[in-house]
Design an enzyme around this catalytic site. Structure first.
Site, mmCIF file in Angstrom:
data_model
loop_
_atom_site.group_PDB
_atom_site.id
_atom_site.type_symbol
_atom_site.label_atom_id
_atom_site.label_comp_id
_atom_site.label_asym_id
_atom_site.label_seq_id
_atom_site.Cartn_x
_atom_site.Cartn_y
_atom_site.Cartn_z
ATOM 1 N N THR A 32 55.939 56.226 43.856
ATOM 2 C CA THR A 32 55.034 55.067 43.947
ATOM 3 C C THR A 32 53.824 55.187 43.020
ATOM 4 O O THR A 32 53.259 54.179 42.615
ATOM 5 C CB THR A 32 54.515 54.893 45.382
ATOM 6 N N THR A 45 59.218 60.250 46.362
ATOM 7 C CA THR A 45 59.338 60.629 47.773
ATOM 8 C C THR A 45 60.607 60.099 48.429
ATOM 9 O O THR A 45 61.152 60.729 49.331
ATOM 10 C CB THR A 45 58.078 60.123 48.522
ATOM 11 N N SER A 63 54.248 61.023 38.424
ATOM 12 C CA SER A 63 53.077 61.427 37.633
ATOM 13 C C SER A 63 53.490 61.967 36.268
ATOM 14 O O SER A 63 52.666 62.069 35.357
ATOM 15 C CB SER A 63 52.292 62.534 38.352
HETATM 16 N N1 ASP Z 1 54.387 61.917 43.964
HETATM 17 C C1 ASP Z 1 55.287 60.834 44.275
HETATM 18 C C2 ASP Z 1 55.541 60.054 43.004
HETATM 19 O O1 ASP Z 1 54.851 59.137 42.670
HETATM 20 C C3 ASP Z 1 54.743 59.976 45.333
HETATM 21 C C4 ASP Z 1 55.673 58.899 45.773
HETATM 22 O O2 ASP Z 1 56.857 58.878 45.533
HETATM 23 O O3 ASP Z 1 55.162 58.000 46.426
HETATM 24 O O4 ASP Z 1 56.467 60.367 42.327
#
Ligand code: ASP
Length: 267
Positions: free
Chosen positions: A94, A18, A64
């Protein structure tokens, strides 16, 4: 060691997540932007008394989709640039950041420079994004020194005012800006550095060795009440299984029933 006593040089390694996304105002959809233009979103980067350069994985990887091969690629970027920079800031989604952070801490042997992972809960185009503060502080810590030595020469994770040992972290919330915790080890920094908690390289001068051969066939088995013998036995019978990490209750407790002990013994 290059950089000692002169301006710290920091390499930002953007992997995805993000923090590298902006919102399309019309549709609300999130899109990756070209990380080379990060200064448009965080102009404060120009205020640093550091040399800051960046390297972006293309295409960006949503966390992911992160796999051991991606961890090896990150480790390689660090190894290839190890002499040139004093510290590394890795921007990462995250969701699986704690996994990557932990893996890196074991893959970078003899590390004597800061490697700090961070990211954000809100896209960088949001006015109140947490990405700005997270990135700025992570860079500041990556370049911090005590005399001629880096202040935090280990793999760590910075998020909302706290720096944690990488392999002690867990993502605790998908919404809170304070998204990570280290339940079994104190923060390495929280307003001030917690010096006794920070790892120091074993040898001096430390030599970086990287480990990029990772084994597959690992299973995480989370125990829950009512799991039962059949399910546990089926999990232990997965083809190609080489090792199991048992996620137990409390401080490491597991059922004492005969069937449980039998399945573990057989495995
Ligand atoms: N979908 C994002 C990821 O983990 C969420 C984030 O960056 O917090 O790559």
């Amino acid at each position: 060691m290059k950089g000692t006593f002169d301006t710290p040089s920091i390499l930002i390694i953007y992997t995805g997540g993000t923090i590298g996304m902006v919102e399309d105002r019309r549709t609300g959809a999130l899109e990756n932007y070209d990380f080379a233009h990060v200064r448009r979103w965080i102009p404060e980067l120009d205020e640093f008394d550091y040399n800051i350069e960046s390297y972006a994985f293309k295409p960006a990887i949503d966390s992911s989709d992160m796999e051991p091969a991606n961890w090896a690629a990150i480790v390689k970027v660090i190894a290839d640039n190890y002499e040139k920079y004093d510290g590394f800031v890795i921007l990462h989604g995250t969701d699986t950041m704690s996994y990557t952070a932990s893996a890196l801490s074991f893959m970078l042997e003899g590390l004597a420079k800061p490697v700090i992972l961070t990211g954000s809960q809100l896209p960088i185009s949001k006015i109140r994004t947490d990405g700005r503060e997270n990135l700025i502080t992570a860079i500041e810590i990556a370049g911090a020194r005590i005399g001629d030595r880096p202040e935090v020469p280990e793999v760590s994770l910075y998020f909302q005012n706290r720096l944690f040992r990488a392999n002690r972290t867990t993502k605790r919330s998908a919404e809170a800006l304070s998204a990570f915790r280290s339940y079994n080890y104190p923060p390495l920094a929280e307003v001030a550095y917690n010096l006794p908690a920070i790892l120091q390289p074993e040898e001096s001068p430390a030599e970086l060795r990287i480990a990029t051969k990772l084994s597959g066939g690992i299973e995480l088995i989370k125990l829950f009440p009512g799991m039962g013998e059949e399910i546990l036995r089926a999990m232990f019978s997965a083809p190609g299984l080489r090792a199991v990490v048992l996620e137990t209750f409390g401080a490491g407790n597991a059922p004492t029933s005969e069937w449980f002990i039998r399945v573990i013994e057989e495995a």
